[in-house]
Design a protein around this motif. Structure first.
Motif, mmCIF file in Angstrom:
data_model
loop_
_atom_site.group_PDB
_atom_site.id
_atom_site.type_symbol
_atom_site.label_atom_id
_atom_site.label_comp_id
_atom_site.label_asym_id
_atom_site.label_seq_id
_atom_site.Cartn_x
_atom_site.Cartn_y
_atom_site.Cartn_z
ATOM 1 N N UNK A 98 18.546 39.378 51.656
ATOM 2 C CA UNK A 98 17.508 39.346 52.687
ATOM 3 C C UNK A 98 16.188 39.731 52.043
ATOM 4 N N UNK A 99 15.305 38.758 51.893
ATOM 5 C CA UNK A 99 14.008 39.017 51.277
ATOM 6 C C UNK A 99 13.001 39.553 52.286
ATOM 7 N N UNK A 100 13.353 39.578 53.554
ATOM 8 C CA UNK A 100 12.475 40.129 54.578
ATOM 9 C C UNK A 100 11.311 39.240 54.959
ATOM 10 N N UNK A 101 11.431 37.939 54.738
ATOM 11 C CA UNK A 101 10.368 37.001 55.095
ATOM 12 C C UNK A 101 10.970 35.780 55.775
ATOM 13 N N UNK A 102 10.173 35.120 56.582
ATOM 14 C CA UNK A 102 10.568 33.878 57.247
ATOM 15 C C UNK A 102 9.438 32.878 57.107
ATOM 16 N N UNK A 103 9.736 31.651 57.461
ATOM 17 C CA UNK A 103 8.701 30.633 57.485
ATOM 18 C C UNK A 103 8.493 29.960 56.151
ATOM 19 N N UNK A 104 7.284 29.433 55.995
ATOM 20 C CA UNK A 104 6.937 28.645 54.813
ATOM 21 C C UNK A 104 6.158 29.515 53.832
ATOM 22 N N UNK A 105 6.494 29.347 52.558
ATOM 23 C CA UNK A 105 5.779 30.044 51.494
ATOM 24 C C UNK A 105 5.272 29.042 50.476
ATOM 25 N N UNK A 106 4.485 29.525 49.541
ATOM 26 C CA UNK A 106 3.931 28.679 48.488
ATOM 27 C C UNK A 106 4.233 29.288 47.130
ATOM 28 N N UNK A 107 4.746 28.460 46.227
ATOM 29 C CA UNK A 107 5.060 28.914 44.873
ATOM 30 C C UNK A 107 3.743 29.234 44.174
ATOM 31 N N UNK A 108 3.623 30.479 43.653
ATOM 32 C CA UNK A 108 2.365 30.888 43.028
ATOM 33 C C UNK A 108 2.466 30.986 41.509
ATOM 34 N N UNK A 109 3.663 30.796 40.962
ATOM 35 C CA UNK A 109 3.834 30.785 39.503
ATOM 36 C C UNK A 109 4.912 29.770 39.177
ATOM 37 N N UNK A 110 4.728 29.021 38.112
ATOM 38 C CA UNK A 110 5.755 28.068 37.704
ATOM 39 C C UNK A 110 7.075 28.816 37.483
ATOM 40 N N UNK A 111 8.194 28.184 37.823
ATOM 41 C CA UNK A 111 9.493 28.841 37.624
ATOM 42 C C UNK A 111 9.672 29.299 36.177
ATOM 43 N N UNK A 112 10.333 30.441 36.028
ATOM 44 C CA UNK A 112 10.551 31.004 34.704
ATOM 45 C C UNK A 112 11.963 31.566 34.607
ATOM 46 N N UNK A 172 26.154 39.664 34.519
ATOM 47 C CA UNK A 172 24.830 39.252 34.070
ATOM 48 C C UNK A 172 24.701 37.748 34.275
ATOM 49 N N UNK A 173 23.624 37.339 34.955
ATOM 50 C CA UNK A 173 23.402 35.928 35.244
ATOM 51 C C UNK A 173 22.026 35.521 34.748
ATOM 52 N N UNK A 174 21.972 34.439 33.985
ATOM 53 C CA UNK A 174 20.691 33.871 33.568
ATOM 54 C C UNK A 174 20.348 32.757 34.543
ATOM 55 N N UNK A 175 19.153 32.812 35.106
ATOM 56 C CA UNK A 175 18.759 31.819 36.093
ATOM 57 C C UNK A 175 17.260 31.568 36.005
ATOM 58 N N UNK A 176 16.780 30.628 36.772
ATOM 59 C CA UNK A 176 15.339 30.397 36.886
ATOM 60 C C UNK A 176 14.892 30.939 38.239
ATOM 61 N N UNK A 177 13.735 31.564 38.246
ATOM 62 C CA UNK A 177 13.194 32.159 39.460
ATOM 63 C C UNK A 177 11.739 31.736 39.633
ATOM 64 N N UNK A 178 11.216 31.983 40.829
ATOM 65 C CA UNK A 178 9.810 31.692 41.115
ATOM 66 C C UNK A 178 9.228 32.827 41.941
#
Length: 67
Positions: free
Chosen positions: A16-30, A40-46
């Motif tokens: 639960x990230x505690x947010x709803x609705x629409x958001x905008x990606x502010x940094x390219x995924x890394x 341990x999990x390696x993944x891409x996040x934004x």
């Protein structure tokens, strides 16, 4: 997914990230290494801006692009 895309959280988000609705990606995924207990999990996040709240390190699996 890239910087500026409009996104929302998927219905099967395990955290639960505690947010709803629409958001905008502010940094390219890394790349990010997540550690939970002994797993341990390696993944891409934004980093996503929801209104005035920035949520960092949201796994791409938890986001869907809105057109």
């Amino acid at each position: 997914m890239k910087k500026g895309d409009s996104v929302r959280l998927t219905d099967d988000t395990p955290i639960d990230f505690g947010v709803d609705g629409i958001g905008f990606v502010i940094a390219n995924p890394y790349a990010y290494v997540m550690k939970q207990d002994e797993v341990t999990t390696e993944t891409k996040v934004a980093d996503v801006l929801f209104g005035v709240k920035i949520i960092e390190k949201i796994p791409l699996d938890c986001l869907e692009i809105i057109f």
